[in-house]
Design a protein around this motif. Structure first.
Motif, mmCIF file in Angstrom:
data_model
loop_
_atom_site.group_PDB
_atom_site.id
_atom_site.type_symbol
_atom_site.label_atom_id
_atom_site.label_comp_id
_atom_site.label_asym_id
_atom_site.label_seq_id
_atom_site.Cartn_x
_atom_site.Cartn_y
_atom_site.Cartn_z
ATOM 1 N N GLU A 44 28.998 32.908 92.064
ATOM 2 C CA GLU A 44 30.081 33.451 92.479
ATOM 3 C C GLU A 44 31.575 31.833 92.105
ATOM 4 O OE1 GLU A 44 33.499 35.274 94.891
ATOM 5 O OE2 GLU A 44 31.818 34.945 96.139
ATOM 6 N N SER A 45 30.724 30.784 92.849
ATOM 7 C CA SER A 45 30.866 29.639 92.499
ATOM 8 C C SER A 45 30.666 28.940 91.229
ATOM 9 C CB SER A 45 31.401 28.083 93.287
ATOM 10 O OG SER A 45 28.856 28.174 93.377
ATOM 11 N N LEU A 46 30.047 29.262 90.514
ATOM 12 C CA LEU A 46 29.400 29.231 89.066
ATOM 13 C C LEU A 46 30.449 29.543 88.279
ATOM 14 C CD1 LEU A 46 26.006 28.532 89.263
ATOM 15 C CD2 LEU A 46 27.249 26.802 88.930
ATOM 16 N N GLY A 47 30.593 30.938 88.438
ATOM 17 C CA GLY A 47 31.758 31.525 88.051
ATOM 18 C C GLY A 47 31.259 33.100 86.405
ATOM 19 N N PHE A 48 29.926 33.140 86.729
ATOM 20 C CA PHE A 48 29.024 34.249 86.027
ATOM 21 C C PHE A 48 28.698 35.515 86.481
ATOM 22 C CE2 PHE A 48 27.067 30.124 84.926
ATOM 23 C CZ PHE A 48 28.168 29.658 83.849
ATOM 24 N N MET A 79 24.769 39.060 81.423
ATOM 25 C CA MET A 79 24.317 37.671 80.387
ATOM 26 C C MET A 79 25.574 37.216 79.689
ATOM 27 S SD MET A 79 23.960 36.535 76.977
ATOM 28 C CE MET A 79 23.805 38.297 76.054
ATOM 29 N N THR A 80 25.453 35.869 79.379
ATOM 30 C CA THR A 80 26.900 35.555 79.040
ATOM 31 C C THR A 80 26.343 34.811 78.459
ATOM 32 O OG1 THR A 80 28.092 35.189 81.289
ATOM 33 C CG2 THR A 80 28.232 33.658 80.078
ATOM 34 N N LEU A 81 26.918 34.388 77.377
ATOM 35 C CA LEU A 81 26.663 32.857 76.137
ATOM 36 C C LEU A 81 27.532 31.792 76.426
ATOM 37 C CD1 LEU A 81 26.578 34.995 72.974
ATOM 38 C CD2 LEU A 81 24.684 34.559 73.899
ATOM 39 N N VAL A 82 26.223 30.453 76.355
ATOM 40 C CA VAL A 82 27.622 29.189 76.386
ATOM 41 C C VAL A 82 26.593 28.422 75.612
ATOM 42 C CG1 VAL A 82 27.797 29.915 79.139
ATOM 43 C CG2 VAL A 82 25.438 28.614 78.094
ATOM 44 N N ASN A 102 22.401 32.667 81.735
ATOM 45 C CA ASN A 102 24.074 31.956 80.696
ATOM 46 C C ASN A 102 22.882 31.240 80.191
ATOM 47 O OD1 ASN A 102 23.951 28.633 81.230
ATOM 48 N ND2 ASN A 102 25.396 29.526 82.329
ATOM 49 N N THR A 103 23.467 31.940 79.010
ATOM 50 C CA THR A 103 22.189 31.699 77.599
ATOM 51 C C THR A 103 22.723 30.733 76.402
ATOM 52 O OG1 THR A 103 21.383 33.733 77.167
ATOM 53 C CG2 THR A 103 20.930 32.801 75.712
ATOM 54 N N PHE A 104 21.900 29.564 76.238
ATOM 55 C CA PHE A 104 22.216 28.259 75.473
ATOM 56 C C PHE A 104 21.007 29.081 74.258
ATOM 57 C CE2 PHE A 104 20.788 24.691 73.133
ATOM 58 C CZ PHE A 104 21.591 24.973 71.958
#
Length: 307
Positions: free
Chosen positions: A25-29, A34-37, A128-130
């Motif tokens: 939760e603290s990382l914000g995802f 899946m979140t692209l970064v 968390n995907t790059f």
């Protein structure tokens, strides 16, 4: 060369970390999504994880599925794009060590993609995907002769986030149709379906013989209110549709029939790759003469073992 399944997808070295819900939760995802970064953001996240133990392996959705096919004893090939860097060297060794063939020429300048996999105590996974150089995968990375020699092609929905990736998927489908190779597609992620629905619709409308998704993806693709209603809609668009339903098992729609294949009871530790391995088991089964329902039973077994 004869191939059971020819997969196309994003090359991602998986970095798996077990973390608490509060840290996630603290990382914000968004949990379970899946979140692209970009690379800088991912490096900051890695730094925030401190000295937490990490595991790394060749990953990416379609790669996981090809590894599943190979581990059952099938012939799997993976079309991908890997960077000329240490992560790329690791990825190619790990993939080939798992028994999956690939084209060693499909490497380019740039960073190999990486996916941080956050595993929470409830066994859920958040990505968390790059994408790195894998976002540039396109038609140039395809090999028509191998597609022609394959029973199935398997397209990863994550490809649709880039123009090049979507072009690669569309070209694979076109080549497969020309040579009589069966086309399969995974919806990959509810976020992807919502963000790129026109692209998913275009590929499905051009002809998908075998469709894989989970409940959330099925609802996002159809707008239906429950998994059975979503299944009826998807079944009208694909000859065979599999909807995975977690511990409940999987819904199978094929030849005008519907059947629920029960899940295999296990103690869940990590759900990363469960849907990918369901597809791997099902594709292996179909390649070796299983009917769609029995192939789903093998898929459920494979998913349970990875969980």
């Amino acid at each position: 060369m004869t191939v059971d399944v020819y997969g196309v997808g994003n090359t991602l070295a998986d970095i798996q970390v077990q973390i608490s819900d509060s840290l996630l939760e603290s990382l914000g995802f968004a949990k379970g999504m899946m979140t692209l970064v970009d690379h800088e953001t991912q490096q900051k996240v890695l730094a925030a994880l401190g000295e937490l133990p990490r595991n790394q392996c060749a990953g990416g959705s379609a790669a996981n599925t090809m590894i599943g096919v190979a581990r059952f004893g099938g012939q799997a090939y993976y079309a991908c794009l890997i960077g000329h860097d240490s992560w790329g060297d690791f990825y190619q060794r790990d993939l080939e060590g798992a028994g999956v063939a690939t084209n060693p020429a499909n490497r380019s300048d740039g960073k190999t993609g990486q996916c941080l996999v956050f595993i929470t105590p409830d066994a859920d996974r958040t990505l968390n995907t790059f994408l790195g150089i894998s976002s540039a995968i396109g038609p140039d990375q395809l090999q028509e002769d191998i597609i022609a020699a394959s029973q199935y092609v398997y397209l990863e929905g994550y490809l649709f986030s880039s123009d090049d990736g979507f072009a690669a998927a569309a070209q694979t489908q076109k080549i497969a149709r020309r040579h009589g190779t069966t086309v399969s597609l995974t919806l990959s992620d509810p976020f992807m379906v919502g963000a790129f629905k026109e692209r998913f619709d275009a590929i499905i409308d051009q002809g998908v013989d075998l469709l894989f998704c989970n409940e959330e993806e099925a609802l996002a693709c159809t707008g239906a209110s429950d998994r059975e209603a979503a299944g009826e809609i998807l079944a009208a668009r694909s000859a065979t549709t599999y909807i995975t339903c977690g511990a409940d098992g999987a819904l199978v729609y094929s030849n005008g029939e519907k059947e629920m294949v029960p899940g295999v009871r296990v103690e869940a530790v990590d759900t990363t790759g469960a849907g990918d391995l369901f597809a791997g088991g099902a594709l292996y089964g179909l390649s070796y003469g299983y009917n769609p329902v029995d192939a789903a039973r093998l898929g459920s077994y494979a998913a349970a073992q990875i969980v």
